[in-house]
Design a protein around this motif. Structure first.
Motif, mmCIF file in Angstrom:
data_model
loop_
_atom_site.group_PDB
_atom_site.id
_atom_site.type_symbol
_atom_site.label_atom_id
_atom_site.label_comp_id
_atom_site.label_asym_id
_atom_site.label_seq_id
_atom_site.Cartn_x
_atom_site.Cartn_y
_atom_site.Cartn_z
ATOM 1 N N ALA A 221 22.439 -13.663 -4.664
ATOM 2 C CA ALA A 221 22.883 -15.057 -4.619
ATOM 3 C C ALA A 221 21.928 -15.819 -3.732
ATOM 4 N N CYS A 222 21.631 -17.046 -4.099
ATOM 5 C CA CYS A 222 20.828 -17.902 -3.229
ATOM 6 C C CYS A 222 21.394 -19.307 -3.284
ATOM 7 N N PHE A 223 21.374 -19.979 -2.161
ATOM 8 C CA PHE A 223 21.959 -21.306 -2.068
ATOM 9 C C PHE A 223 21.427 -22.009 -0.824
ATOM 10 N N SER B 151 14.409 -12.720 -3.383
ATOM 11 C CA SER B 151 14.859 -11.454 -3.966
ATOM 12 C C SER B 151 14.570 -11.391 -5.453
ATOM 13 N N ALA B 152 14.689 -12.518 -6.167
ATOM 14 C CA ALA B 152 14.411 -12.543 -7.607
ATOM 15 C C ALA B 152 12.923 -12.318 -7.868
ATOM 16 N N ILE B 153 12.073 -12.891 -7.009
ATOM 17 C CA ILE B 153 10.626 -12.716 -7.155
ATOM 18 C C ILE B 153 10.244 -11.258 -6.917
ATOM 19 N N ASP C 91 19.222 -16.388 0.920
ATOM 20 C CA ASP C 91 18.973 -15.510 -0.223
ATOM 21 C C ASP C 91 19.540 -14.132 0.109
ATOM 22 N N ILE C 92 20.534 -13.686 -0.660
ATOM 23 C CA ILE C 92 21.200 -12.408 -0.414
ATOM 24 C C ILE C 92 20.958 -11.491 -1.602
#
Length: 236
Positions: free
Chosen positions: A165-167, A51-53, A109-110
């Motif tokens: 959020a990603c984890f 999502s950040a990319i 990844d949300i």
């Protein structure tokens, strides 16, 4: 453990390649970048969330679509996606991506966009029935966890309408959750999608290089046109 993200990006010249390289250089966690202008393909490797990319590429004015995700670990397969929707337009409000990065670890990844600011909670539910969300989705999926519910995905803080959020988790594998649903709701939300609850069904998604389609066979649109329509809430 690193993951790879494959994207189709609308680019026409070397200047486009240079711009994409510059934009992605500011995203923390990217370890390597491979751009193919002829194939309009960008492959990113590292610990950055998909999502950040995608957000970085879109903020630069580029039309981009995630085509596949996968692990850098040999022999590891499994990826899934959940489109988070509400009943009123614009319907699509977020995505959850799951990538199996080892036999016992799943990357989550949300991302949500255009929802109310504050703290929201995300969880995997027992059922994939969206007929009367959230009740029809069942309770939070317990899985085989001995400590709490495997389906608890934790809190998501939303600011200016955007939250991500990603984890990594060892509570479940991708193949355990296909067909279940994900529900995201604010702490003060009511009991239905119309009062702020987002939901979607977890479905298998393409792995790396499994989907190279650039034109939609149904509409004749390019994948970038299709994505713009999704962003506008006009398509699922």
């Amino acid at each position: 453990m690193a993951i790879k993200v494959q994207l189709a990006v609308d680019m026409t010249c070397q200047s486009c390649v240079d711009d994409i390289t510059q934009v992605l250089s500011d995203v923390p966690g990217i370890q390597s970048l491979n751009i193919s202008l002829p194939e309009k393909r960008v492959v990113v490797e590292g610990n950055a969330g998909p999502s950040a990319i995608l957000k970085a590429l879109k903020s630069s004015g580029r039309s981009a679509v995630i085509r596949g995700t996968g692990s850098t670990a040999e022999g590891t397969t499994g990826a899934a996606v959940c489109i988070l929707e509400q009943k009123t337009p614009p319907y699509t409000r977020g995505l959850v991506r799951f990538v199996q990065i080892s036999t016992d670890t799943c990357f989550v990844d949300i991302s949500v966009n255009g929802v109310s600011d504050g703290t929201h909670r995300a969880s995997i539910r027992e059922c994939g029935d969206l007929s009367d969300v959230p009740g029809s989705c069942g309770g939070v999926w317990q899985g085989a966890s001995e400590v709490g519910a495997a389906g608890e995905l934790g809190e998501l803080v939303v600011r200016d309408g955007w939250g991500e959020a990603c984890f990594e988790t060892g509570q479940f594998a991708v193949w355990d959750i296909i067909g279940r649903s994900v529900v995201v709701s604010g702490e003060s939300s009511g009991s239905g999608i119309s009062s702020g609850v987002l939901a979607g069904v977890v479905a298998r998604s393409a792995g790396l290089f499994e989907n190279d389609k650039l034109v939609c066979a149904c509409s004749g649109n390019t994948v970038w046109t299709e994505q713009r329509l999704v962003d506008q809430g006009r398509l699922l």
